[in-house]
Design a protein around this motif. Sequence first.
Motif, PDB file in Angstrom:
ATOM      1  N   ARG A 164       0.852  -1.186   0.000  1.00  0.00           N
ATOM      2  CA  ARG A 164       0.000   0.000   0.000  1.00  0.00           C
ATOM      3  C   ARG A 164       0.887   1.234   0.000  1.00  0.00           C
ATOM      4  N   ILE A 165       0.684   2.136  -0.932  1.00  0.00           N
ATOM      5  CA  ILE A 165       1.493   3.360  -0.960  1.00  0.00           C
ATOM      6  C   ILE A 165       0.583   4.599  -0.996  1.00  0.00           C
ATOM      7  N   VAL A 166      -0.172   4.749  -2.053  1.00  0.00           N
ATOM      8  CA  VAL A 166      -0.914   5.995  -2.253  1.00  0.00           C
ATOM      9  C   VAL A 166      -1.943   6.219  -1.144  1.00  0.00           C
ATOM     10  N   GLU A 167      -2.766   5.208  -0.905  1.00  0.00           N
ATOM     11  CA  GLU A 167      -3.892   5.376   0.036  1.00  0.00           C
ATOM     12  C   GLU A 167      -3.404   5.733   1.450  1.00  0.00           C
ATOM     13  N   PRO A 168      -2.380   5.050   2.002  1.00  0.00           N
ATOM     14  CA  PRO A 168      -1.938   5.448   3.353  1.00  0.00           C
ATOM     15  C   PRO A 168      -1.103   6.733   3.385  1.00  0.00           C
ATOM     16  N   LEU A 169      -0.534   7.132   2.233  1.00  0.00           N
ATOM     17  CA  LEU A 169       0.361   8.286   2.223  1.00  0.00           C
ATOM     18  C   LEU A 169      -0.346   9.604   1.918  1.00  0.00           C
ATOM     19  N   SER A 193      -1.474   5.324 -10.299  1.00  0.00           N
ATOM     20  CA  SER A 193      -2.333   5.982  -9.311  1.00  0.00           C
ATOM     21  C   SER A 193      -1.527   6.984  -8.486  1.00  0.00           C
ATOM     22  N   ALA A 194      -0.239   6.708  -8.272  1.00  0.00           N
ATOM     23  CA  ALA A 194       0.600   7.664  -7.544  1.00  0.00           C
ATOM     24  C   ALA A 194       0.776   8.941  -8.376  1.00  0.00           C
ATOM     25  N   ALA A 195       1.004   8.782  -9.670  1.00  0.00           N
ATOM     26  CA  ALA A 195       1.169   9.959 -10.537  1.00  0.00           C
ATOM     27  C   ALA A 195      -0.087  10.817 -10.489  1.00  0.00           C
ATOM     28  N   ARG A 196      -1.239  10.171 -10.497  1.00  0.00           N
ATOM     29  CA  ARG A 196      -2.507  10.914 -10.433  1.00  0.00           C
ATOM     30  C   ARG A 196      -2.694  11.575  -9.070  1.00  0.00           C
ATOM     31  N   ALA A 197      -2.477  10.787  -8.004  1.00  0.00           N
ATOM     32  CA  ALA A 197      -2.767  11.280  -6.653  1.00  0.00           C
ATOM     33  C   ALA A 197      -1.847  12.427  -6.249  1.00  0.00           C
ATOM     34  N   PHE A 198      -0.568  12.365  -6.687  1.00  0.00           N
ATOM     35  CA  PHE A 198       0.404  13.360  -6.224  1.00  0.00           C
ATOM     36  C   PHE A 198       0.710  14.432  -7.264  1.00  0.00           C
ATOM     37  N   GLU A 199      -0.033  14.396  -8.370  1.00  0.00           N
ATOM     38  CA  GLU A 199       0.195  15.354  -9.453  1.00  0.00           C
ATOM     39  C   GLU A 199       0.173  16.808  -8.955  1.00  0.00           C
ATOM     40  N   GLY A 200      -0.795  17.112  -8.092  1.00  0.00           N
ATOM     41  CA  GLY A 200      -0.956  18.479  -7.602  1.00  0.00           C
ATOM     42  C   GLY A 200      -0.101  18.798  -6.386  1.00  0.00           C
ATOM     43  N   HIS A 201       0.841  17.924  -6.060  1.00  0.00           N
ATOM     44  CA  HIS A 201       1.706  18.135  -4.885  1.00  0.00           C
ATOM     45  C   HIS A 201       3.158  18.230  -5.348  1.00  0.00           C
ATOM     46  N   PRO A 202       3.593  19.453  -5.693  1.00  0.00           N
ATOM     47  CA  PRO A 202       4.909  19.601  -6.327  1.00  0.00           C
ATOM     48  C   PRO A 202       6.091  19.217  -5.440  1.00  0.00           C
ATOM     49  N   ASN A 203       5.861  19.059  -4.128  1.00  0.00           N
ATOM     50  CA  ASN A 203       6.979  18.658  -3.263  1.00  0.00           C
ATOM     51  C   ASN A 203       7.151  17.147  -3.182  1.00  0.00           C
ATOM     52  N   VAL A 204       6.386  16.400  -3.969  1.00  0.00           N
ATOM     53  CA  VAL A 204       6.571  14.943  -4.043  1.00  0.00           C
ATOM     54  C   VAL A 204       7.309  14.630  -5.343  1.00  0.00           C
TER      55      VAL A 204
END
Length: 273
Positions: A164-169, A193-204
């Motif tokens: 599990r990465i995206v959902e818990p992070l 799914s990580a690319a989608r979930a963190f797209e709007g978070h430029p510090n990731v």
Amino acid sequence: METAHDIEALTSGAMASIWSWVETKIPAGVEVFDAHAHIGVDIDGRTMTADGMRDRMEAAGVKKSIVFPLNDPNARDDYSGPNDVVWSAYEEHPSSFVPFFRLNPHLGYDKEFGRCVERGFMGLKLHPVSQKFELDDPKVVRLFGMAAEIDLPVLIHAGFAMQRIVEPLLPTVEAHPGLRLILGHSAMVEVLSAARAFEGHPNVLFETSVVQLKDLYELCSSIDPSRICYGSDIPYGDLPSTLHAILAAAEAAGVPDGALPGILSENIRRWFP
Ligand SMILES: [Zn+2]
């Protein structure tokens, strides 16, 4: 044992034409920055010394590397011994290494966290598989918060054997939008799914070491290249083949050459001026 011969074998013989392609692909003047490498000893028998690391960097033209401990068999409960090995490497070669410390979130970590921050370590490495924790474990969420509070970058293993990465992070990333987070191995099991979930978070940032080519291709096709940073995962990866993998994936995905200095260096270098 690390020898000069190992490095030579990766850039000559059958590998010579691949390595010369890599060399022509790296834009002139780019000082390659490796965002993921280890110094020390692992329970699986792997080792890497500061000098072995430096030899490899020199042979491959890599200027700077983020370095942190392995899953060390001699780790005292708080990881202070292996962290000291990394600090010594940094003191010997301050222009080559960016030192991160490692912790076990299951054990009392406040003292070692404070000691390493005080000393000048520039980031924290966490490995959910080796230290057997989930990214939404309250002890880990608290640690992310401590890092965010002092603007300390965190690199998490987000690759092989992760479930599990995206959902818990995601809740942590949303709670601490300023937290500078490096997803080691690009969250490869959940790369889209990580690319989608963190797209709007430029510090990731998505770090590229030892990721399958198809996942690297998907990454390069699905997120802005300014969010990708190159890594080797030495001693598990090596510089020539990990450089080849990201450059080949970027080319296949149609990433413009103008984005390569960012991927190979600037996207992560700007965190450590
Ligand atoms: Zn690693």
